[in-house]
Design a protein around this motif. Structure first.
Motif, PDB file in Angstrom:
ATOM      1  N   GLY A  54       0.769  -1.231   0.000  1.00 25.73           N
ATOM      2  CA  GLY A  54       0.000   0.000   0.000  1.00 25.73           C
ATOM      3  C   GLY A  54       0.801   1.282   0.000  1.00 25.73           C
ATOM      4  O   GLY A  54       1.807   1.421  -0.703  1.00 25.73           O
ATOM      5  N   ILE A  55       0.372   2.239   0.799  1.00 24.44           N
ATOM      6  CA  ILE A  55       0.987   3.561   0.849  1.00 24.44           C
ATOM      7  C   ILE A  55       2.448   3.466   1.276  1.00 24.44           C
ATOM      8  O   ILE A  55       3.307   4.165   0.739  1.00 24.44           O
ATOM      9  CB  ILE A  55       0.204   4.488   1.794  1.00 24.44           C
ATOM     10  N   GLY A  56       2.744   2.608   2.228  1.00 20.68           N
ATOM     11  CA  GLY A  56       4.120   2.469   2.689  1.00 20.68           C
ATOM     12  C   GLY A  56       5.051   1.990   1.602  1.00 20.68           C
ATOM     13  O   GLY A  56       6.150   2.543   1.409  1.00 20.68           O
ATOM     14  N   GLU A  57       4.636   0.965   0.881  1.00 20.00           N
ATOM     15  CA  GLU A  57       5.459   0.455  -0.219  1.00 20.00           C
ATOM     16  C   GLU A  57       5.646   1.510  -1.296  1.00 20.00           C
ATOM     17  O   GLU A  57       6.767   1.737  -1.785  1.00 20.00           O
ATOM     18  CB  GLU A  57       4.813  -0.791  -0.829  1.00 20.00           C
ATOM     19  N   ALA A  58       4.563   2.173  -1.681  1.00 19.70           N
ATOM     20  CA  ALA A  58       4.647   3.199  -2.716  1.00 19.70           C
ATOM     21  C   ALA A  58       5.526   4.357  -2.277  1.00 19.70           C
ATOM     22  O   ALA A  58       6.292   4.920  -3.074  1.00 19.70           O
ATOM     23  CB  ALA A  58       3.246   3.705  -3.068  1.00 19.70           C
ATOM     24  N   THR A  59       5.450   4.723  -1.004  1.00 16.85           N
ATOM     25  CA  THR A  59       6.281   5.800  -0.480  1.00 16.85           C
ATOM     26  C   THR A  59       7.754   5.427  -0.513  1.00 16.85           C
ATOM     27  O   THR A  59       8.617   6.248  -0.861  1.00 16.85           O
ATOM     28  CB  THR A  59       5.853   6.146   0.961  1.00 16.85           C
ATOM     29  N   ALA A  60       8.052   4.187  -0.156  1.00 14.52           N
ATOM     30  CA  ALA A  60       9.445   3.720  -0.197  1.00 14.52           C
ATOM     31  C   ALA A  60       9.994   3.826  -1.615  1.00 14.52           C
ATOM     32  O   ALA A  60      11.140   4.261  -1.828  1.00 14.52           O
ATOM     33  CB  ALA A  60       9.523   2.284   0.304  1.00 14.52           C
ATOM     34  N   ARG A  61       9.201   3.442  -2.593  1.00 15.95           N
ATOM     35  CA  ARG A  61       9.644   3.517  -3.993  1.00 15.95           C
ATOM     36  C   ARG A  61       9.858   4.974  -4.417  1.00 15.95           C
ATOM     37  O   ARG A  61      10.841   5.295  -5.108  1.00 15.95           O
ATOM     38  CB  ARG A  61       8.618   2.846  -4.900  1.00 15.95           C
ATOM     39  N   THR A  62       8.976   5.847  -4.010  1.00 16.72           N
ATOM     40  CA  THR A  62       9.078   7.264  -4.373  1.00 16.72           C
ATOM     41  C   THR A  62      10.332   7.889  -3.774  1.00 16.72           C
ATOM     42  O   THR A  62      11.086   8.600  -4.456  1.00 16.72           O
ATOM     43  CB  THR A  62       7.831   8.021  -3.909  1.00 16.72           C
ATOM     44  N   LEU A  63      10.578   7.658  -2.494  1.00 21.29           N
ATOM     45  CA  LEU A  63      11.740   8.252  -1.847  1.00 21.29           C
ATOM     46  C   LEU A  63      13.046   7.669  -2.376  1.00 21.29           C
ATOM     47  O   LEU A  63      14.044   8.387  -2.511  1.00 21.29           O
ATOM     48  CB  LEU A  63      11.646   8.061  -0.329  1.00 21.29           C
ATOM     49  N   ALA A  64      13.041   6.383  -2.700  1.00 22.14           N
ATOM     50  CA  ALA A  64      14.239   5.782  -3.288  1.00 22.14           C
ATOM     51  C   ALA A  64      14.543   6.414  -4.636  1.00 22.14           C
ATOM     52  O   ALA A  64      15.707   6.684  -4.968  1.00 22.14           O
ATOM     53  CB  ALA A  64      14.056   4.273  -3.436  1.00 22.14           C
ATOM     54  N   ALA A  65      13.492   6.688  -5.412  1.00 21.40           N
ATOM     55  CA  ALA A  65      13.678   7.321  -6.716  1.00 21.40           C
ATOM     56  C   ALA A  65      14.219   8.740  -6.575  1.00 21.40           C
ATOM     57  O   ALA A  65      14.867   9.258  -7.495  1.00 21.40           O
ATOM     58  CB  ALA A  65      12.352   7.339  -7.485  1.00 21.40           C
ATOM     59  N   GLN A  66      13.975   9.369  -5.432  1.00 22.61           N
ATOM     60  CA  GLN A  66      14.496  10.709  -5.183  1.00 22.61           C
ATOM     61  C   GLN A  66      15.937  10.678  -4.674  1.00 22.61           C
ATOM     62  O   GLN A  66      16.531  11.731  -4.478  1.00 22.61           O
ATOM     63  CB  GLN A  66      13.608  11.428  -4.164  1.00 22.61           C
ATOM     64  N   GLY A  67      16.469   9.490  -4.452  1.00 25.90           N
ATOM     65  CA  GLY A  67      17.856   9.390  -4.035  1.00 25.90           C
ATOM     66  C   GLY A  67      18.084   9.035  -2.583  1.00 25.90           C
ATOM     67  O   GLY A  67      19.228   8.915  -2.139  1.00 25.90           O
ATOM     68  N   TYR A  68      17.023   8.858  -1.822  1.00 24.65           N
ATOM     69  CA  TYR A  68      17.177   8.478  -0.427  1.00 24.65           C
ATOM     70  C   TYR A  68      17.585   7.017  -0.295  1.00 24.65           C
ATOM     71  O   TYR A  68      17.175   6.166  -1.102  1.00 24.65           O
ATOM     72  CB  TYR A  68      15.865   8.678   0.339  1.00 24.65           C
ATOM     73  N   GLU A  69      18.351   6.721   0.741  1.00 23.09           N
ATOM     74  CA  GLU A  69      18.529   5.333   1.165  1.00 23.09           C
ATOM     75  C   GLU A  69      17.329   5.021   2.041  1.00 23.09           C
ATOM     76  O   GLU A  69      17.146   5.639   3.098  1.00 23.09           O
ATOM     77  CB  GLU A  69      19.812   5.143   1.962  1.00 23.09           C
ATOM     78  N   VAL A  70      16.491   4.110   1.607  1.00 19.65           N
ATOM     79  CA  VAL A  70      15.231   3.858   2.297  1.00 19.65           C
ATOM     80  C   VAL A  70      15.327   2.586   3.132  1.00 19.65           C
ATOM     81  O   VAL A  70      15.692   1.521   2.633  1.00 19.65           O
ATOM     82  CB  VAL A  70      14.062   3.747   1.294  1.00 19.65           C
ATOM     83  N   VAL A  71      15.000   2.720   4.402  1.00 22.33           N
ATOM     84  CA  VAL A  71      14.928   1.575   5.308  1.00 22.33           C
ATOM     85  C   VAL A  71      13.454   1.284   5.541  1.00 22.33           C
ATOM     86  O   VAL A  71      12.719   2.141   6.051  1.00 22.33           O
ATOM     87  CB  VAL A  71      15.627   1.862   6.647  1.00 22.33           C
ATOM     88  N   VAL A  72      13.022   0.108   5.142  1.00 19.99           N
ATOM     89  CA  VAL A  72      11.603  -0.243   5.235  1.00 19.99           C
ATOM     90  C   VAL A  72      11.384  -1.193   6.403  1.00 19.99           C
ATOM     91  O   VAL A  72      12.180  -2.100   6.652  1.00 19.99           O
ATOM     92  CB  VAL A  72      11.085  -0.867   3.921  1.00 19.99           C
TER      93      VAL A  72
END
Length: 252
Positions: free
Chosen positions: A22-40
């Motif tokens: 859901g929203i969490g998964e989509a948010t992780a993908r969005t922030l990763a695309a912006q260059g963040y190192e994403v910890v899920v």
């Protein structure tokens, strides 16, 4: 100003809870695309690991209702610049007279105390980052009520008050706070609420076009891309087909 696209040694880190769907998964993908190192983080580690591999992030098991799980999760983080409090959910549609106390406890533990645990644990790191950001996903249920929804609406109101109280408490510290209040979003949310009944869950959105998880994630990404002096306090977003928690194109 530090930007997400910095060398790996100083790469900005975003933590997203409830990221297995859901929203969490989509948010992780969005922030990763912006260059963040994403910890899920979430309880379904298999889903998290698949997501982390796809976005080049890290997956750590997390149950926001469990103190030990939160402590273990946070102990594995050397840096945190963004925290997205997304873990939450609803159970049941009983009236107040028929309220199921276990469902209420689960909703308050997940939405309210889960947000408190994560925020309290990571606040020092967010301050130390020099430009921290806390995004809490609440709901229009945090500003409205509706029949048979008292357990969820009360939990979301409490979660929102927790988040809003931080705003003045952190004045003068380098941490921004944004509350995002979505209306109808087609995710696994309704499936959980209806105890896995896919037919009932799908019927919620019949005859209208709801938001998608990606719609909400895009808003999170916009917030995360603002310069340090800009604080977007609250953002309410609903599908065009919905006017309020009680009124949409089906209900008139």
């Amino acid at each position: 100003m530090t930007t997400p696209d910095t060398p790996s040694s100083s790469r900005r880190v975003a933590v997203v809870t409830g990221a297995s769907s859901g929203i969490g998964e989509a948010t992780a993908r969005t922030l990763a695309a912006q260059g963040y190192e994403v910890v899920v983080g979430a309880r379904r580690l298999d889903r998290l690991q698949t997501l982390a591999q796809e976005i080049g992030g890290r997956a750590i098991a997390l149950d926001v209702t469990d103190d030990a799980s939160v402590t273990d999760f946070c102990a594995q983080l050397d840096r945190v610049d963004v925290l997205v409090n997304n873990a939450g959910g609803a159970q049941g549609l009983a009236t107040v007279a028929d309220a199921d106390l276990e469902q209420w406890r689960w909703m308050w533990e997940t939405n309210v105390l889960g947000t408190l645990r994560m925020t309290k644990a990571l606040l020092p790191a967010l301050v130390d980052s020099g430009d921290g950001l806390i995004v809490t996903i609440t709901s229009i249920a945090a500003i409205e009520t509706y029949d048979n929804g008292s357990g969820y609406t009360s939990a979301k109101h409490a979660q929102a008050v927790l988040h809003r109280t931080l705003r003045p408490e952190l004045i003068g510290k380098p941490v921004r706070l944004t509350e995002i209040l979505p209306g109808m979003v087609e995710t696994e949310f309704s499936l959980v609420r209806f105890d896995g009944d896919a037919e009932k869950a799908a019927a919620v959105y019949d005859g209208l076009t709801p938001l998608t998880a990606g719609d909400v994630a895009e808003v999170v990404g916009f917030v995360a891309s603002r310069p340090p002096h800009v604080n977007l306090d609250q953002i309410v977003l609903k599908p065009r087909d919905q006017a309020s928690a009680r009124r949409n194109v089906k209900t008139g």
